[in-house]
Design a protein around this motif. Sequence first.
Motif, PDB file in Angstrom:
ATOM      1  N   SER A   9       0.803  -1.219   0.000  1.00 47.04           N
ATOM      2  CA  SER A   9       0.000   0.000   0.000  1.00 47.04           C
ATOM      3  C   SER A   9       0.842   1.279   0.000  1.00 47.04           C
ATOM      4  CB  SER A   9      -0.951  -0.011   1.186  1.00 47.04           C
ATOM      5  OG  SER A   9      -0.279  -0.416   2.340  1.00 47.04           O
ATOM      6  N   GLY A  10       2.152   1.153  -0.099  1.00 46.27           N
ATOM      7  CA  GLY A  10       2.977   2.340  -0.245  1.00 46.27           C
ATOM      8  C   GLY A  10       3.652   2.770   1.050  1.00 46.27           C
ATOM      9  N   VAL A  11       4.898   3.259   0.926  1.00 51.34           N
ATOM     10  CA  VAL A  11       5.633   3.753   2.087  1.00 51.34           C
ATOM     11  C   VAL A  11       5.286   5.226   2.271  1.00 51.34           C
ATOM     12  CG1 VAL A  11       7.913   4.096   3.077  1.00 51.34           C
ATOM     13  CG2 VAL A  11       7.495   2.175   1.537  1.00 51.34           C
ATOM     14  N   HIS A  12       4.991   5.574   3.515  1.00 52.16           N
ATOM     15  CA  HIS A  12       4.676   6.977   3.787  1.00 52.16           C
ATOM     16  C   HIS A  12       5.944   7.753   4.052  1.00 52.16           C
ATOM     17  CE1 HIS A  12       0.205   7.167   4.525  1.00 52.16           C
ATOM     18  NE2 HIS A  12       0.467   6.067   3.845  1.00 52.16           N
ATOM     19  N   VAL A  13       6.282   8.630   3.134  1.00 51.05           N
ATOM     20  CA  VAL A  13       7.471   9.461   3.309  1.00 51.05           C
ATOM     21  C   VAL A  13       7.004  10.902   3.454  1.00 51.05           C
ATOM     22  CG1 VAL A  13       9.615  10.261   2.270  1.00 51.05           C
ATOM     23  CG2 VAL A  13       8.901   7.883   1.977  1.00 51.05           C
ATOM     24  N   LEU A  24      11.881  19.969  -3.051  1.00 48.95           N
ATOM     25  CA  LEU A  24      12.300  18.565  -2.998  1.00 48.95           C
ATOM     26  C   LEU A  24      11.172  17.671  -3.530  1.00 48.95           C
ATOM     27  CD1 LEU A  24      14.388  16.461  -2.236  1.00 48.95           C
ATOM     28  CD2 LEU A  24      13.457  16.459   0.084  1.00 48.95           C
ATOM     29  N   LEU A  25       9.926  17.982  -3.096  1.00 48.11           N
ATOM     30  CA  LEU A  25       8.778  17.208  -3.573  1.00 48.11           C
ATOM     31  C   LEU A  25       8.715  17.260  -5.101  1.00 48.11           C
ATOM     32  CD1 LEU A  25       5.903  15.856  -2.560  1.00 48.11           C
ATOM     33  CD2 LEU A  25       5.022  17.997  -3.478  1.00 48.11           C
ATOM     34  N   ASN A  26       8.811  18.484  -5.619  1.00 50.57           N
ATOM     35  CA  ASN A  26       8.719  18.656  -7.068  1.00 50.57           C
ATOM     36  C   ASN A  26       9.859  17.935  -7.778  1.00 50.57           C
ATOM     37  OD1 ASN A  26       6.482  20.148  -6.607  1.00 50.57           O
ATOM     38  ND2 ASN A  26       7.444  22.153  -6.950  1.00 50.57           N
ATOM     39  N   THR A  27      11.050  17.974  -7.166  1.00 44.07           N
ATOM     40  CA  THR A  27      12.187  17.290  -7.779  1.00 44.07           C
ATOM     41  C   THR A  27      11.921  15.795  -7.832  1.00 44.07           C
ATOM     42  OG1 THR A  27      13.612  18.960  -6.814  1.00 44.07           O
ATOM     43  CG2 THR A  27      14.683  16.947  -7.628  1.00 44.07           C
ATOM     44  N   VAL A  66       0.544  18.419   0.988  1.00 42.84           N
ATOM     45  CA  VAL A  66       0.434  18.099  -0.427  1.00 42.84           C
ATOM     46  C   VAL A  66       0.938  16.672  -0.610  1.00 42.84           C
ATOM     47  CG1 VAL A  66       1.194  18.692  -2.752  1.00 42.84           C
ATOM     48  CG2 VAL A  66       0.819  20.501  -1.065  1.00 42.84           C
ATOM     49  N   GLU A  67       0.037  15.817  -1.110  1.00 47.00           N
ATOM     50  CA  GLU A  67       0.418  14.404  -1.250  1.00 47.00           C
ATOM     51  C   GLU A  67       0.602  14.049  -2.709  1.00 47.00           C
ATOM     52  OE1 GLU A  67      -2.495  11.905   0.544  1.00 47.00           O
ATOM     53  OE2 GLU A  67      -1.510  11.956   2.497  1.00 47.00           O
ATOM     54  N   THR A  68       1.550  13.180  -2.956  1.00 46.28           N
ATOM     55  CA  THR A  68       1.683  12.673  -4.321  1.00 46.28           C
ATOM     56  C   THR A  68       2.357  11.304  -4.266  1.00 46.28           C
ATOM     57  OG1 THR A  68       2.546  13.103  -6.514  1.00 46.28           O
ATOM     58  CG2 THR A  68       3.866  13.887  -4.694  1.00 46.28           C
ATOM     59  N   ALA A  69       1.931  10.428  -5.173  1.00 49.24           N
ATOM     60  CA  ALA A  69       2.488   9.080  -5.197  1.00 49.24           C
ATOM     61  C   ALA A  69       3.641   9.032  -6.170  1.00 49.24           C
ATOM     62  CB  ALA A  69       1.421   8.080  -5.622  1.00 49.24           C
ATOM     63  N   VAL A  70       4.772   8.514  -5.746  1.00 50.76           N
ATOM     64  CA  VAL A  70       5.921   8.395  -6.639  1.00 50.76           C
ATOM     65  C   VAL A  70       6.485   6.982  -6.567  1.00 50.76           C
ATOM     66  CG1 VAL A  70       6.584  10.812  -6.564  1.00 50.76           C
ATOM     67  CG2 VAL A  70       7.491   9.235  -4.855  1.00 50.76           C
ATOM     68  N   ASP A  71       7.261   6.691  -7.577  1.00 55.24           N
ATOM     69  CA  ASP A  71       7.893   5.387  -7.640  1.00 55.24           C
ATOM     70  C   ASP A  71       9.370   5.579  -7.350  1.00 55.24           C
ATOM     71  OD1 ASP A  71       9.362   3.222  -8.599  1.00 55.24           O
ATOM     72  OD2 ASP A  71       7.763   2.642  -9.985  1.00 55.24           O
ATOM     73  N   ILE A  72       9.855   5.075  -6.255  1.00 54.29           N
ATOM     74  CA  ILE A  72      11.271   5.211  -5.921  1.00 54.29           C
ATOM     75  C   ILE A  72      11.919   3.847  -6.099  1.00 54.29           C
ATOM     76  CG2 ILE A  72      12.962   5.831  -4.148  1.00 54.29           C
ATOM     77  CD1 ILE A  72      11.315   8.233  -4.781  1.00 54.29           C
ATOM     78  N   GLY A  73      12.645   3.711  -7.186  1.00 49.28           N
ATOM     79  CA  GLY A  73      13.364   2.460  -7.445  1.00 49.28           C
ATOM     80  C   GLY A  73      12.452   1.254  -7.450  1.00 49.28           C
ATOM     81  N   GLY A  74      11.240   1.465  -7.929  1.00 46.52           N
ATOM     82  CA  GLY A  74      10.320   0.332  -8.028  1.00 46.52           C
ATOM     83  C   GLY A  74       9.450   0.157  -6.812  1.00 46.52           C
ATOM     84  N   PHE A  75       9.644   0.942  -5.783  1.00 48.58           N
ATOM     85  CA  PHE A  75       8.806   0.828  -4.589  1.00 48.58           C
ATOM     86  C   PHE A  75       7.783   1.950  -4.556  1.00 48.58           C
ATOM     87  CE2 PHE A  75      12.739  -1.316  -3.559  1.00 48.58           C
ATOM     88  CZ  PHE A  75      12.283  -2.497  -3.015  1.00 48.58           C
ATOM     89  N   LEU A 101      17.821   7.282  -0.393  1.00 51.53           N
ATOM     90  CA  LEU A 101      16.373   7.192  -0.199  1.00 51.53           C
ATOM     91  C   LEU A 101      15.863   5.806  -0.610  1.00 51.53           C
ATOM     92  CD1 LEU A 101      13.656   8.470   0.435  1.00 51.53           C
ATOM     93  CD2 LEU A 101      13.570   9.372  -1.896  1.00 51.53           C
ATOM     94  N   GLN A 102      16.361   5.371  -1.748  1.00 51.55           N
ATOM     95  CA  GLN A 102      15.898   4.089  -2.248  1.00 51.55           C
ATOM     96  C   GLN A 102      16.249   2.958  -1.292  1.00 51.55           C
ATOM     97  OE1 GLN A 102      16.871   3.436  -6.368  1.00 51.55           O
ATOM     98  NE2 GLN A 102      16.685   1.221  -6.118  1.00 51.55           N
ATOM     99  N   SER A 103      17.446   3.011  -0.743  1.00 51.04           N
ATOM    100  CA  SER A 103      17.832   1.916   0.144  1.00 51.04           C
ATOM    101  C   SER A 103      17.003   1.969   1.434  1.00 51.04           C
ATOM    102  CB  SER A 103      19.338   1.919   0.415  1.00 51.04           C
ATOM    103  OG  SER A 103      19.629   2.824   1.437  1.00 51.04           O
ATOM    104  N   SER A 104      16.680   3.213   1.865  1.00 56.36           N
ATOM    105  CA  SER A 104      15.831   3.313   3.061  1.00 56.36           C
ATOM    106  C   SER A 104      14.452   2.718   2.791  1.00 56.36           C
ATOM    107  CB  SER A 104      15.654   4.773   3.473  1.00 56.36           C
ATOM    108  OG  SER A 104      16.887   5.370   3.669  1.00 56.36           O
ATOM    109  N   VAL A 105      13.888   3.085   1.646  1.00 49.76           N
ATOM    110  CA  VAL A 105      12.555   2.589   1.285  1.00 49.76           C
ATOM    111  C   VAL A 105      12.583   1.070   1.154  1.00 49.76           C
ATOM    112  CG1 VAL A 105      10.844   2.561  -0.560  1.00 49.76           C
ATOM    113  CG2 VAL A 105      11.812   4.726   0.188  1.00 49.76           C
ATOM    114  N   LYS A 106      13.679   0.614   0.595  1.00 51.93           N
ATOM    115  CA  LYS A 106      13.826  -0.821   0.393  1.00 51.93           C
ATOM    116  C   LYS A 106      13.856  -1.541   1.736  1.00 51.93           C
ATOM    117  CE  LYS A 106      16.885  -3.734  -2.372  1.00 51.93           C
ATOM    118  NZ  LYS A 106      18.014  -3.661  -3.298  1.00 51.93           N
ATOM    119  N   THR A 107      14.569  -0.949   2.685  1.00 53.89           N
ATOM    120  CA  THR A 107      14.609  -1.553   4.012  1.00 53.89           C
ATOM    121  C   THR A 107      13.204  -1.618   4.602  1.00 53.89           C
ATOM    122  OG1 THR A 107      16.675  -0.358   4.253  1.00 53.89           O
ATOM    123  CG2 THR A 107      15.830  -1.480   6.215  1.00 53.89           C
TER     124      THR A 107
END
Lengths: 677, 474
Positions: B230-234, B247-250, B270-279, B391-397
Amino acid sequence: MLTKKLQPVQSFLSLVSRSVGHFPRQHYDVIVVGGGHAGTEAAAAAARLGAETLLITQKIHTIGALSCNPSLGGVGKGHLVREVDALDGLCGRAGDWAGISFSILNRRKGPAVWGPRAQLDRQRYREFMQSELLSTPRLTVMEGSVEELLVTDPNPEQPGQHRVNGICLANSSHPISASSVVLTTGTFLSGSLFIGQTTSPGGRIGDAPSSAGLSHTLRERLGLKVGRLRTGTPPRIVKDSVDLSLATLNPPDSSPTPFSFMNTHTRCRPEEQLPCYLTYTTPGVERVVRESLHLNCHIQQDAKGPRYCPSIESRVLRFPGRRHQVWLEPEGLTSDLLYPQGLSMTMPPDVQLRLIREIPPLHKAEIHMPGYGVQYDFVCPTQLSPSLQVKSTQGLFLAGQINGTTGYEEAAAQGLWAGVNAGRRALSKPPVALSRTESYIGVLIDDLVSRGVTEPYRMFTSRAEFRTSLRPDNADLRLTLKGFELGCVSSSRHQKAVRVKNSLQDALAALQALSLSTTSWKRKIPDVHVSEANSNMLSGIEMLQYKDVSFQVLASIFPEVLLPFMEFSQRLKIEAVYRPHCESNKREIQRIQEEENMSLPEDIDYLSLPVSLSQEVREVLHRARPSTLGAATRLEGITPAAVVNLFNYVGLNKHNSGCQGERKRRRTLEKTKTRLR
Amino acid sequence: ILVIKCCLFQGGLADADTIFALSSGYGRCGVAVVRVSGPASATALRSMAGHRLPPPRTALLRSITDPLSGEMLDRGLVLWFPAPHSFTGEDSVEFHIHGGPAVITAVLQALGSVPGTRPAEAGEFTRRAFQAGKLDLTEVEGLGDLIHAETEAQRRQALRQMSGELGHIYRDWSHKLKRCLAHIEAFIDFSEDELIEDGVLDQADRSVCDLQSQIEQHLRDERRGERLRSGVHVVIAGATNAGKSSLLNTLCQRPAAIVSPIAGTTRDIVETAVDIGGFPVLLSDTAGLRESADLVEQEGVRRARERVQQADLTLLVVDSTCLPSDVQRAAGFLSEHLRNMCLLVLNKSDLLPETQRQKLKMELRGVSGLPAVCLLSCQTNEGLKDFLTVLQSSVKTLCGDPLAGAPTLTQARHRAHLQQCVAALSQFQRYRDSDLALAAEGVRLALTSLGRITGRVGAEEILDIIFKDFCIGK
């Protein structure tokens, strides 16, 4: 002792005189066909209910014969005996009368799965059954062979619906009419006997085959679906020819536990009991089986055998290279024979002798009577309702092996329940069912009528979902009061059960009221490790749940409160330990009972039902025709969604009839209004 | 109607359990509806949304708190439907909460901690409604397909959706447990008469032990699988004008948030769904944290803090040009929320001289208790690649790598059943030596719980195994 021995003989004489002296009536409430374990219980139960009952059997002196093993009870089967007894059936008391070696199996595995069991004296068992049936009021016993079942033509209003009218005996022009007929034909329905390559018609060696007319009526007139099953029995062995020193002695319990709730002790005194012996098969046994396969008709026809192994042939063929247990069991106090449990076989007699002599204690054994196989017809039990009445034939009840079961206890349980319902029908009372949440009898019947059988059905405790609640110790609490309401339990048994129930309730209340702190309990019972985590108060019931705390221990601490209940000490211990588990069963039990109370109409056409069901599910339902939503739930291939949809349908139907009535009424009202304008 | 009593001393039959479930669809949505039905509904409502019951059938805005910790989970509408005027005919409660998976999971978990409640089984609300006779003719007619979708199909779908490996693991457990139960049952039903091999029970002991520790380990995944599903909340947080919205826009590569040099531009989330390294990541930009007299901004700050509390990962953005003082503030802010995973983003690195950049990198890396630090410029994208890697490695963890190691839980419902399964297995161990029937009951219950995920196991299947593995005579 002498008077005890004489009693059955006297009864037996008067039984003969009765059947000879009085020409049978022309009408009975209930006719029971067959005098085996199902038939005797059925006849006695119907008569207890108040129905004028006739039991027809080929030979009066084979009533209560143990065709196969000389034993009663065991794990699961013992549960059934206790339940039959709780409903005032015969087999429990017969076991206490005829038992010569009593033991509780599974003693170390927990009271829910204890298996009361006894080796029986064949002679004594027959004596008891025959004398008991004779002294039963409203019951007539008659020798005869039923030629035909009298059934009405199908009711044009309800296609396929017959009604039974009575029976016609062979060699008699007078039909005997009845409101209900219970068929308990055992292995006699189109039965064939097999030894080696010889086949002969019959259901048991030494007895005439039953008439083909009965089988014809069931199949052709009533259109019942019939299947074929097999069973077998081992050779009987001359005791003196066996070297028992080469077998392991297996002594009975030092203090026999009676089957019946009404008995405090068994007829056989503890020291009179006979032991059983245990021995094993050898590779030689396997060799003989393999060498003689071409001589073994019964096994060659083993197209689709049962999952378990009824014969030594299938044991060694299915599990080669293993040794298998063989029990050498006494056949009676004075019998010269031994029964080799585990050696059921159907090869030619000379090969049987060769085979048993491969087993060390039997190396010089003589065979008194060879083993043989039986194949017989059974009626697919999904055609029955939970009252054991044939769905398509009002008044026709089936019980025992005819329904595809195996075992004395399974037969007795069905017989009793068929007898109760046959009697109720004759007395114009509605059918009754036992739930699988309250009894093994309920599990047995529900499994039969809702799932059917593919192999001889035998009771196991693993079939009971609520095993921890359905224990041998509490069968009286579960069934006796209910049985009394149904009329199949005597008032003396009922009074006893009420007294037991009240005493147990009082004792548990007293135990609950004994609330002490952990520290106080520790001081009073220093040997027991009371959990420190429970720093709060503990009741007597909670203390009794500790493995090493017995009711006796508590009673010695609180004699004034607990000593009056000493006779129930074992039952109280069990109740205390199982209480939390029975509590947690309750929700599930309630759900099942609700579903069991939602009946599905018998004439429902599942193939065209306007409900969202998959074709697969429709076919399952069409085949099984479950009588309640609960039964449907347990069918293989039924999805939760299908259950909910059926649920809807049942509800919908109820609403529907009401709504249509309402609509019609309104329409009529509107019409009337229009006309008046 | 038969009145049946199984155990004489149990008195009347117990009240039905109180059930709860997410009634709206799963996934990100504006509003989610959690429904509760049964006798403990009022208790649940009182313990989670204030001691006074709202008037029947009236929507009220309440804070929804965890009954054990008192922690606020969300603010939402609550509705109270006393029996019999509810969908199920029982006392019922509805929570209309924010549709984020974290909120939903938190509310469901909180409900689970109310005594007498359990997650609803598929179709159970409808079933209860029928039992209470609450559905009328037209509703019944229309329901067939709907219910079908709610029950079996859903379970199958869930099983299919589970990564193949996860489904495989559950089926494997179910198979082992089935075998284990079959052997115990064989021992109970047949060992007195038949030759049941020695050590059958010892083997069952070992299997139960193994399974229990495997399932327990599977449960100790800190919800990685559910996050993955269901997605990681960052959450991006920090002082005003640190560059959070940039940063959000980037990160989402579009101007999702308004960026201006004026401090306090972002006031709401402001919420938005992004794909970080496949997550899957649900990225929230929040109002800058500062004391403000502006009521709207105060509310924005309150929301930002709340969001940080609920976040799986916080990106703490600091303007690297105002560092000395800001680092301290950042540390203070950090220590407040150390329970959350955090990354420190030093933005506007392009405004620093190269020497200071290097110095900063070196110094901050050495500070203990500080999270990973990234120097970044949203303006020039300098350092972005490194930041994305971190960021990706954190999300991956947080999600766990679905390809490496044991697969993880993807659904809260599975978690509940597995927890029941583990509890039931400990019943086996408790009674193993004193009462095998009660011990076997534990394994039966465990199999039932597991069967709620993998499909029901009937008595016949158990007998099949028994007869296959042991020679059982007549």
